[in-house]
Design a protein around this motif. Structure first.
Motif, PDB file in Angstrom:
ATOM      1  N   GLY A   1       3.645   1.457  12.703  1.00  0.00           N
ATOM      2  CA  GLY A   1       2.955   1.225  11.441  1.00  0.00           C
ATOM      3  C   GLY A   1       3.906   1.320  10.272  1.00  0.00           C
ATOM      4  O   GLY A   1       5.044   1.770  10.405  1.00  0.00           O
ATOM      5  N   ARG A   2       3.438   0.917   9.116  1.00  0.00           N
ATOM      6  CA  ARG A   2       4.286   0.929   7.928  1.00  0.00           C
ATOM      7  C   ARG A   2       4.287   2.282   7.224  1.00  0.00           C
ATOM      8  O   ARG A   2       4.730   2.392   6.087  1.00  0.00           O
ATOM      9  CB  ARG A   2       3.847  -0.190   6.978  1.00  0.00           C
ATOM     10  CG  ARG A   2       4.114  -1.587   7.560  1.00  0.00           C
ATOM     11  CD  ARG A   2       3.626  -2.706   6.661  1.00  0.00           C
ATOM     12  NE  ARG A   2       4.030  -4.007   7.174  1.00  0.00           N
ATOM     13  CZ  ARG A   2       3.339  -4.724   8.066  1.00  0.00           C
ATOM     14  NH1 ARG A   2       2.200  -4.247   8.542  1.00  0.00           N
ATOM     15  NH2 ARG A   2       3.783  -5.890   8.475  1.00  0.00           N
ATOM     16  N   ALA A   3       3.786   3.298   7.920  1.00  0.00           N
ATOM     17  CA  ALA A   3       3.827   4.679   7.446  1.00  0.00           C
ATOM     18  C   ALA A   3       3.878   5.579   8.673  1.00  0.00           C
ATOM     19  O   ALA A   3       3.234   5.288   9.691  1.00  0.00           O
ATOM     20  CB  ALA A   3       2.604   5.007   6.592  1.00  0.00           C
ATOM     21  N   SER A   4       4.613   6.675   8.584  1.00  0.00           N
ATOM     22  CA  SER A   4       4.810   7.525   9.756  1.00  0.00           C
ATOM     23  C   SER A   4       3.569   8.321  10.118  1.00  0.00           C
ATOM     24  O   SER A   4       3.454   8.822  11.239  1.00  0.00           O
ATOM     25  CB  SER A   4       5.976   8.487   9.502  1.00  0.00           C
ATOM     26  OG  SER A   4       5.629   9.485   8.560  1.00  0.00           O
TER      27      SER A   4
ATOM     28  N   LEU B   1       8.221   5.631   3.097  1.00  0.00           N
ATOM     29  CA  LEU B   1       7.179   4.864   2.424  1.00  0.00           C
ATOM     30  C   LEU B   1       5.779   5.408   2.716  1.00  0.00           C
ATOM     31  O   LEU B   1       4.793   4.706   2.539  1.00  0.00           O
ATOM     32  CB  LEU B   1       7.275   3.395   2.851  1.00  0.00           C
ATOM     33  CG  LEU B   1       8.597   2.719   2.499  1.00  0.00           C
ATOM     34  CD1 LEU B   1       8.665   1.331   3.113  1.00  0.00           C
ATOM     35  CD2 LEU B   1       8.800   2.645   0.998  1.00  0.00           C
ATOM     36  N   ASP B   2       5.694   6.653   3.166  1.00  0.00           N
ATOM     37  CA  ASP B   2       4.393   7.241   3.481  1.00  0.00           C
ATOM     38  C   ASP B   2       3.488   7.288   2.260  1.00  0.00           C
ATOM     39  O   ASP B   2       3.928   7.631   1.153  1.00  0.00           O
ATOM     40  CB  ASP B   2       4.556   8.660   4.024  1.00  0.00           C
ATOM     41  CG  ASP B   2       4.995   8.692   5.464  1.00  0.00           C
ATOM     42  OD1 ASP B   2       5.052   7.610   6.078  1.00  0.00           O
ATOM     43  OD2 ASP B   2       5.275   9.788   5.976  1.00  0.00           O
ATOM     44  N   ASP B   3       2.227   6.969   2.482  1.00  0.00           N
ATOM     45  CA  ASP B   3       1.216   7.076   1.431  1.00  0.00           C
ATOM     46  C   ASP B   3       0.615   8.474   1.481  1.00  0.00           C
ATOM     47  O   ASP B   3       0.314   8.982   2.558  1.00  0.00           O
ATOM     48  CB  ASP B   3       0.109   6.042   1.650  1.00  0.00           C
ATOM     49  CG  ASP B   3       0.659   4.633   1.728  1.00  0.00           C
ATOM     50  OD1 ASP B   3       1.340   4.227   0.780  1.00  0.00           O
ATOM     51  OD2 ASP B   3       0.415   3.949   2.747  1.00  0.00           O
ATOM     52  N   PRO B   4       0.418   9.105   0.333  1.00  0.00           N
ATOM     53  CA  PRO B   4      -0.180  10.445   0.341  1.00  0.00           C
ATOM     54  C   PRO B   4      -1.631  10.393   0.774  1.00  0.00           C
ATOM     55  O   PRO B   4      -2.344   9.428   0.501  1.00  0.00           O
ATOM     56  CB  PRO B   4      -0.050  10.893  -1.121  1.00  0.00           C
ATOM     57  CG  PRO B   4       0.026   9.618  -1.913  1.00  0.00           C
ATOM     58  CD  PRO B   4       0.732   8.632  -1.032  1.00  0.00           C
ATOM     59  N   SER B   5      -2.079  11.427   1.468  1.00  0.00           N
ATOM     60  CA  SER B   5      -3.469  11.490   1.896  1.00  0.00           C
ATOM     61  C   SER B   5      -4.342  12.033   0.767  1.00  0.00           C
ATOM     62  O   SER B   5      -3.847  12.609  -0.200  1.00  0.00           O
ATOM     63  CB  SER B   5      -3.606  12.378   3.133  1.00  0.00           C
ATOM     64  OG  SER B   5      -3.207  13.703   2.823  1.00  0.00           O
ATOM     65  N   GLY B   6      -5.645  11.839   0.917  1.00  0.00           N
ATOM     66  CA  GLY B   6      -6.581  12.385  -0.051  1.00  0.00           C
ATOM     67  C   GLY B   6      -6.998  11.435  -1.146  1.00  0.00           C
ATOM     68  O   GLY B   6      -7.973  11.691  -1.852  1.00  0.00           O
ATOM     69  N   PHE B   7      -6.279  10.330  -1.318  1.00  0.00           N
ATOM     70  CA  PHE B   7      -6.662   9.351  -2.329  1.00  0.00           C
ATOM     71  C   PHE B   7      -7.844   8.522  -1.824  1.00  0.00           C
ATOM     72  O   PHE B   7      -8.097   8.414  -0.631  1.00  0.00           O
ATOM     73  CB  PHE B   7      -5.485   8.430  -2.671  1.00  0.00           C
ATOM     74  CG  PHE B   7      -4.451   9.076  -3.545  1.00  0.00           C
ATOM     75  CD1 PHE B   7      -4.450   8.850  -4.915  1.00  0.00           C
ATOM     76  CD2 PHE B   7      -3.491   9.912  -3.020  1.00  0.00           C
ATOM     77  CE1 PHE B   7      -3.498   9.444  -5.730  1.00  0.00           C
ATOM     78  CE2 PHE B   7      -2.530  10.516  -3.825  1.00  0.00           C
ATOM     79  CZ  PHE B   7      -2.541  10.286  -5.180  1.00  0.00           C
ATOM     80  N   ARG B   8      -8.530   7.919  -2.747  1.00  0.00           N
ATOM     81  CA  ARG B   8      -9.647   7.031  -2.417  1.00  0.00           C
ATOM     82  C   ARG B   8      -9.072   5.676  -2.015  1.00  0.00           C
ATOM     83  O   ARG B   8      -8.189   5.151  -2.698  1.00  0.00           O
ATOM     84  CB  ARG B   8     -10.598   6.929  -3.609  1.00  0.00           C
ATOM     85  CG  ARG B   8     -11.066   8.301  -4.082  1.00  0.00           C
ATOM     86  CD  ARG B   8     -11.942   8.225  -5.310  1.00  0.00           C
ATOM     87  NE  ARG B   8     -13.270   7.705  -5.004  1.00  0.00           N
ATOM     88  CZ  ARG B   8     -14.249   8.412  -4.452  1.00  0.00           C
ATOM     89  NH1 ARG B   8     -14.054   9.691  -4.119  1.00  0.00           N
ATOM     90  NH2 ARG B   8     -15.439   7.875  -4.224  1.00  0.00           N
TER      91      ARG B   8
END
Length: 459
Positions: free
Chosen positions: A133-136, A310-317
């Motif tokens: 995937g494009r994030a780990s 390039l990980d996206d932070p969790s918890g966002f909508r």
């Protein structure tokens, strides 16, 4: 059943499992039920944190005996939040995350609850990798069962193209092995057909040599978007398979490589990944480097570092969608770029165009991944903090897909969309595959126990 499970029943389930059982009221409950999409706020009755196939079978049996809907959680990244349910049981695989690597054979054996961080960190010391995937933080299981599109797919194919075997626990508690020679129809269905046939507890993957990867992330102000997009389109039309990446509008992050005037503002970026080192990559991407970018980052690094960078932070909508295109002519470019200005800014949202082709297009047309034939994927990936932005974020994503419909091939990657209706679900697997998939479903899950994750109804 009662809103809270009888303590005696929970005691029975805890006795049956080696792993932990978490119920409403337990200290760990809220953390255990939280998934990547901050919009999802579901409250299952019980979460079974399984550590082996026996645990999985026991959890399934308990849920069926007591009339509880079953959700299966790997990475918990799916935008619709189907890794958790309201009032049911969650088979939580996250503790089943072991990865073993056979570098001589070029094979990795991966637990069903592993993320790509687990997989990539295990293969990197050997200079090996497979499409992830494009994030780990993405779960290996759901990603692969949905087909699996990532940065190195043009060189190495989709994740499912590298799938060698799957171990799966069925609705009636059996453990079955699926590969080319055993349960071959099930094995076919697990190449993009999704996660509705059972609980996949282990995967074997083919690995490829990838000691380092080169990346170039180039940034321009948003008004340069149409010119950059045309240049990027024309460049990728002749690019070798080693080149991956994407074109995207984003909010300029507060990083050293970002000019001050772009920080917190809408910007357009072109990300190039090259499955090799700087010496090979630089001459190939030179035409894009000569466009005169305002800022950027160019570096050679291990693949595992790219994946987590390039990980996206969790918890966002979150709200995402996608459209897959046969072509990207100038009128499509103009619509794509114009719609970017409706994106929530500043936010973590990305207005992305992803190049297909290469090994993806050359992969087997027999598999239930009809979108592999597309030239481009358009992916509005919405991620913001304020609930007041929900309606705007959803509308931006839907409008972008509507704008590009005239060039759509019809098929769509199901991992990039949530619950968009039966027509879109069928488009994700292909109409000609529907009857064959339903037959597999009927054999392994005739009562439709596993009906979340873009369901396939039994025949």
């Amino acid at each position: 059943m009662a809103s809270v499970l009888d303590s005696r029943l929970l005691t029975d389930l805890r006795a049956a499992l080696t792993g932990d059982v978490i119920a409403r009221g337990d200290d760990a409950y809220d953390e255990a039920r939280t998934v990547f999409n901050g919009m999802i706020d579901r409250r299952p009755k019980v979460i079974a944190q399984c550590v082996n196939d026996h645990d999985v079978a026991a959890a399934i049996a308990f849920a069926r005996e007591h009339g509880l809907e079953i959700a299966v959680r790997g990475g918990g990244h799916g935008v619709a939040g189907t890794a958790v349910n309201d009032g049911g049981l969650v088979v939580d695989l996250r503790r089943m995350n072991a990865v073993t690597v056979d570098p001589e054979a070029g094979i990795a054996r991966v637990g069903g609850g592993a993320t790509f961080s687990n997989l990539d960190r295990a293969t990197q010391p050997y200079g090996l990798a497979t499409t992830g995937g494009r994030a780990s933080t993405t779960g290996v299981g759901g990603f692969t069962l949905g087909g699996g599109s990532g940065w190195v797919e043009r060189k190495f194919g989709l994740a499912c193209d590298n799938l060698l075997a799957v171990r799966l626990v069925t609705a009636d508690g059996r453990t079955v092995l699926a590969d080319e020679n055993r349960n071959s129809e099930l094995f076919w269905a697990l190449h993009g057909g999704g996660g509705n046939f059972g609980v996949a507890t282990e995967f074997d993957f083919r690995l490829h040599s990838l000691p380092v990867i080169y990346i170039a992330l180039l940034l321009w102000p948003a008004e340069a978007g149409p010119d950059v997009a045309r240049a990027y389109r024309d460049f990728m039309a002749a690019a070798p398979d080693e080149v991956g990446g994407g074109l995207l509008y984003l909010t300029g992050p507060p990083e050293e490589f970002v000019p001050a005037e772009l920080v917190g503002k809408l910007a357009v970026g072109a990300l190039f990944t090259y499955t090799g080192g700087e010496a090979q990559a630089k001459p190939v991407i030179r035409p894009m480097l000569e466009l005169g970018h305002a800022g950027g980052m160019l570096t050679e690094l291990p693949y595992a570092e790219l994946q987590c960078m390039l990980d996206d932070p969790s918890g966002f909508r979150n709200y995402w969608s996608a459209e897959y295109l046969d072509g990207f002519p100038d009128p499509a470019v103009d619509l794509f770029c114009a719609r970017a200005h409706d994106m929530v800014v500043p936010s973590g949202s990305q207005h992305a165009l992803l190049p297909m082709g290469g090994a993806v297009a050359r992969g087997s047309a027999d598999l239930p991944v009809p979108w592999r034939a597309a030239a481009w994927g358009v992916h509005p990936f919405g991620m913001w903090e304020d609930p007041a932005d929900d309606a705007r974020g959803r509308q931006w994503a839907r409008d972008l897909c509507a704008d590009l419909k005239p060039w759509s091939m019809g098929a769509v990657y199901l991992n990039f969309i949530g619950d968009e209706g039966e027509e879109r679900t069928v488009a994700g697997r292909g109409e000609r595959n529907a009857r064959r998939l339903a037959a597999v479903k009927t054999e392994y899950d005739p009562e439709n126990v596993f009906h979340l994750n873009h369901n396939i109804a039994p025949g």
